[in-house]
Each structure stands twice: as C-alpha cells, then as structure tokens.
Scaffold this active site. Structure first.
Site, PDB file in Angstrom:
ATOM      1  N   CYS A 111     -17.629 -56.240-121.788  1.00 61.31           N
ATOM      2  CA  CYS A 111     -17.866 -57.569-122.328  1.00 61.31           C
ATOM      3  C   CYS A 111     -19.167 -57.489-123.121  1.00 61.31           C
ATOM      4  CB  CYS A 111     -18.004 -58.558-121.173  1.00 61.31           C
ATOM      5  SG  CYS A 111     -18.649 -60.163-121.643  1.00 61.31           S
ATOM      6  N   HIS A 358     -22.515 -55.796-122.422  1.00 63.96           N
ATOM      7  CA  HIS A 358     -23.075 -56.444-121.233  1.00 63.96           C
ATOM      8  C   HIS A 358     -22.696 -55.714-119.948  1.00 63.96           C
ATOM      9  CE1 HIS A 358     -22.868 -60.507-123.606  1.00 63.96           C
ATOM     10  NE2 HIS A 358     -23.868 -59.749-123.992  1.00 63.96           N
ATOM     11  N   PRO A 394     -27.018 -65.819-126.415  1.00 65.18           N
ATOM     12  CA  PRO A 394     -26.367 -67.073-126.802  1.00 65.18           C
ATOM     13  C   PRO A 394     -26.784 -68.206-125.879  1.00 65.18           C
ATOM     14  CG  PRO A 394     -24.842 -65.708-125.570  1.00 65.18           C
ATOM     15  CD  PRO A 394     -26.090 -64.887-125.751  1.00 65.18           C
ATOM     16  N   HIS A 418     -28.031 -61.737-121.041  1.00 65.79           N
ATOM     17  CA  HIS A 418     -26.946 -61.819-122.026  1.00 65.79           C
ATOM     18  C   HIS A 418     -26.593 -63.252-122.364  1.00 65.79           C
ATOM     19  CE1 HIS A 418     -24.301 -63.155-118.875  1.00 65.79           C
ATOM     20  NE2 HIS A 418     -23.176 -62.793-119.449  1.00 65.79           N
ATOM     21  N   LYS A 508     -12.877 -71.611-128.640  1.00 70.58           N
ATOM     22  CA  LYS A 508     -12.729 -71.286-127.217  1.00 70.58           C
ATOM     23  C   LYS A 508     -11.255 -71.048-126.920  1.00 70.58           C
ATOM     24  CE  LYS A 508     -15.462 -71.766-124.293  1.00 70.58           C
ATOM     25  NZ  LYS A 508     -16.347 -70.786-123.641  1.00 70.58           N
TER      26      LYS A 508
END
Length: 509
Positions: A111, A358, A394, A418, A508
């Site tokens: 990820c 990540h 983010p 992250h 999303k």
C-alpha cells in the site's frame, strides 16, 4: 475507545517530540508525537500485545538449536499517525534480527502513495469540475478505464514491477488509461520511485490472474475488474493543487509551483496482497515447531535460518509479486486521473514526483529486517534524493495534504507517517452526525460509484443511508488534525515541509 491529547499513563514523554513505552519484554519502543497529537489507548494495548512476539522469538530459538543469530526485536518506532489496526497498530516500524514477521506488514502489501505534478493550473480546471466528476465516475466505476493487458503484461508486472509491465509494450490506443502514457513514464525515473519493482523469479502463485481477464481482443489482450481499482477504506485517488510552498528549492526540483494541479493516489495490492499474506502465514504455520504451543497473540515469525529457506522464499516471492502489482495499480490509477483531466482540459502533461510505499519489509545483509506497517521511508539527502526522500502525508478527506523531504533520522528508523491517522474507529465514525456530513458534502466533491445526485438513486433511502455511513467512516472528524502530525515530524527532525496541497475532488471506491 479513548483518544485523548493527554497521553496514556503507560507512556513516558522524554522530550517535546518523543514518548517511550516501557514493556516487560525490554524492547526499546519510541513514539514520535508532539503534545498536540492524540494517542489512542487501544493502539497502546495492541502494541503491547505485538511486543509479546519477543517472547515468541525466544521460544523459537530454544526449539531451534544451532541458530547462528539469536532472533529478537531490536527496536520499535511509531509514527505520529499511530492508531489501532487489525493486530498491528498502524504507524508501527519494527526492526528484527534473525527473523521476519509477515503479520507486521499485513494484507495490503505495498500500500502506498503516488504523486504527480501536472501541466495544468487550478484556474484551468476548477470551472470544469461538474464535467470532470462525470468523466471520472465513468473511468473509475463504469467501465471507462479500458486497461487491456496481455498475459505478458501481467506476468511482467508481477515479476519485475513497472519495467516488466512496460517492457511488454504500450498499446497504441487513445482510449482509456493506456492512452495517457507519455515519454516521462518510460524514462528518467531514477529517484522518483522508492523502487520501480521487486524482482521475483516466478509469478506462479498468481497464474489464475495472469491468464484471466474476460472479454478482450484477438491479440490476447483482456480486461478484468482488479487492475485500476482504488480499493476500500482510506484509499483514494485525488485531484489537488499546490496551495503553499515552504521550501522553494525542493519544490522547484520536484516540479511544484503555486496553483499547479497535482494528482495523488493512495492504493495497494488489493486481493493479491491478501493472497500473499495468507501464503506467508501458511508457511509460518508449517515451520512452527511441533509440540510448541502457538503464541497467545497469534503472531507467527519466520526464522532466517537455512531450514526454513524454501518456505520463506515462497512467501517472499508472493510478497514481491503483490508489491509489484501495487506499483502498477497506482500507475494506472494516475493514468485514469490524467484521462479525466484531458477530457475536460485538453492535453495534460504529468511528471511523477514520487511513489512511496507504506506496508513493506526491508531485509538487510546483516540479518536485520525493517517492517513498516502504515509508515513510509524518510531517507535523507544523498545521491538519489538531493533534497531528501519525498515524504507524502495525506490529510483526511477534504483536508490539505503535505509533501515533505526526509532527513534520514536514525532515531526514527528513517521512517515517517503515511497520513494523519485515525482518531475515531470506523464503527463509531459511521454513526457520526448527519449535519456535519451535509456541511462537508456541500463544500467538497466526492466521486463514488453511486451518484447521490441522480434522482433515481436519491429516492432510495436505504441506498443513500448506506452510502452516507460509508462516507462518514472516512470523514474529516474521524482523523487527527494533519497539521499537528506534520509539525511533529518537523520538530523531531524526521522530515521538513516542502509544499501544502489542497483537494479539488476525491475519488473513493
């Protein structure tokens, strides 16, 4: 589940940026978090359970005579977005000697984040957001991605990452995601990805996916529903713009300027990661010594000894395959964002700023293994990264994101957070207030498979309520304030801010 700015009493603050967690196993544990960052007590509970693995390693050593190195957990560092996970807290960096721990990486192998700077300005894009939303919904959820892959593409990706995918050829099409590939995607990538691929000798564990696809062309090209998927949870694809520059020299080197439109993708290895992690746990169970009780925390390490080499390699091969898939998936998600922009604004130039992982493990020749779960590398300035490794943080949905440059902090195990990190569990967040969600949706665009503005959908109360519950789980109030998290990284000497990015819209899954 309690989250408070008053630290858990089990934590000891050693300075303005760091806390320690004393534990009965004697493992050095530090948490990077300033006083303004809330700490979740349930995450501390979970971390203490993870640390029981130190006793598990001693048990394994006693049952495996003749080991060249005594297996142990050397150090644990937790990043400011530290919060409860599903067995391993998010934001945990764990370094072992003589063993690796598949569960310390988990299902969503590699990820990570991908950020690209485009040739467009926010003033060029903002007037077209209605049309852009429709195009993106078609691209992401209504069959518009059109990512045609041959078996050679799929196997190349799983075995060698982006180089293997692109070596199989870029289809000559203007349709869908492939039509956005440019020369910048094919060359000069050194220093712009943490790694372009994780070489694997085989991809046989994913032969079904390699040969799958569904309807396609006569040249062996086929399409499926996996590649180009955002995924669930906190994964997203987002259009942003540069709202503030903190470090002009680094920003210029990375292609960032005020008002520049930026693409940000957060996604992982999807079902392939789940399969690879299941392979790891299967191999760890097969290697567990007969007659030795399974650990209470159900975390099964794998010793780095010769006897377990074959089974360990099966896991690491599947691990590399899944990690490579994740790099390719982020690449295609970015191409899909480019395609949406091109449909409303004309030709779009885009240059990769960085692709950062990540959830990975980093074995070293000295027998140590760094495991990062929900944490990202933050290496310092050097030959590959003149300004330091780009660190992508983010914010929550609708909040600003931040780009920083890593400083190579050894105390932090060269690691940063992250994201902002959850402050409210998903179940509790989904029961949040409707007024807050309505106010958020009035100010911000979220592109989902469901178009809540469609009259045919808006009349279905059951569908709309389920959609709203899902959005609440990722709403701003469910996350820590990203500014305090970034400030913690800066004050601790982990990473320095380069630019702030504000969102235009989020996709999303």
């Amino acid at each position: 589940m309690s989250t408070t700015k008053r630290p858990d009493p089990r934590l000891i603050r050693t300075d303005d940026s760091w806390l320690t967690l004393p534990n009965p196993h004697g493992v050095p544990v530090e948490i990077c978090a300033g006083a303004g960052v809330p700490i979740e007590s349930a995450a501390v509970d979970e971390l203490l359970t993870v640390l029981e693995t130190e006793a598990t390693l001693r048990t394994l050593a006693a049952a495996t005579p003749g080991l060249a190195v005594e297996p142990r957990i050397d150090r644990v560092v937790c990043t400011p977005d530290f919060h409860k996970g599903a067995g391993i807290p998010i934001g945990t960096v764990l370094r072992t000697t003589g063993a690796l721990i598949p569960q310390a990486v988990g299902n969503d192998i590699n990820c990570g984040m991908r950020v690209e700077a485009t040739s467009l300005t926010v003033d060029r894009v903002r007037p077209h957001l209605d049309r852009l939303e429709r195009h993106l919904r078609h691209l992401f959820f209504e069959g518009g991605r059109r990512i045609g892959l041959t078996a050679e593409h799929r196997e190349g990706l799983l075995r060698d990452g982006l180089p293997g995918l692109l070596a199989a050829g870029v289809p000559g099409t203007d349709d869908g995601a492939w039509g956005q590939v440019s020369a910048d995607d094919l060359e000069g990538l050194d220093g712009r990805l943490h790694t372009a691929g994780h070489p694997a000798a085989s991809a046989e564990g994913f032969r079904d996916w390699i040969t799958s696809g569904g309807a396609g062309g006569g040249d062996g090209t086929s399409f499926d529903s996996i590649i180009g998927s955002v995924g669930g949870g906190n994964h997203f694809a987002e259009l942003q713009y540069v709202s503030q520059i903190h470090d002009g020299a680094a920003a210029y080197a990375w292609g960032l300027a005020p008002g520049r439109v930026v693409l940000m993708v957060h996604s992982g290895s999807l079902s392939l990661g789940h399969q690879a992690n299941a392979t790891g746990q299967d191999q760890a169970r097969a290697l567990w010594p007969k007659g030795v009780p399974a650990p209470r925390n159900r975390i099964l390490p794998m010793l780095l000894d010769e006897a377990g080499a074959a089974r360990r390699e099966r896991y690491l091969t599947a691990f590399a395959n899944a990690a490579n898939f994740a790099i390719g998936n982020r690449f295609f998600l970015a191409l899909m964002l480019r395609a949406g922009l091109a449909a409303v604004a004309g030709d779009v130039g885009a240059r990769l700023v960085y692709d950062a992982p990540h959830n990975l493990l980093w074995p070293s020749a000295d027998g140590t293994v760094v495991h990062r779960k929900g944490a990202t590398p933050a290496g310092g300035p050097g030959d590959e990264h003149a300004w330091g490794e780009p660190v992508i943080v983010p914010g929550s949905m609708g909040a600003p994101s931040h780009l920083l440059r890593g400083l190579g902090n050894t105390r932090a195990l060269h690691s940063a957070c992250h994201g902002a990190g959850r402050s409210v569990p998903r179940g509790s967040a989904s029961r949040g207030g409707d007024a807050e969600l309505d106010a958020f949706l009035a100010e911000f665009r979220v592109v989902t498979p469901l178009n809540h503005r469609d009259p045919a959908v808006a009349g279905r109360r059951d569908i709309i309520e389920a959609w709203r519950r899902d959005l609440k789980q990722e709403a701003p109030w469910a996350y820590k304030e990203v500014g305090a998290v970034v400030h913690s990284l800066e004050e601790a000497g982990v990473a320095m801010p380069v630019a702030e990015l504000r969102p235009l819209l989020t996709v999303k899954g």
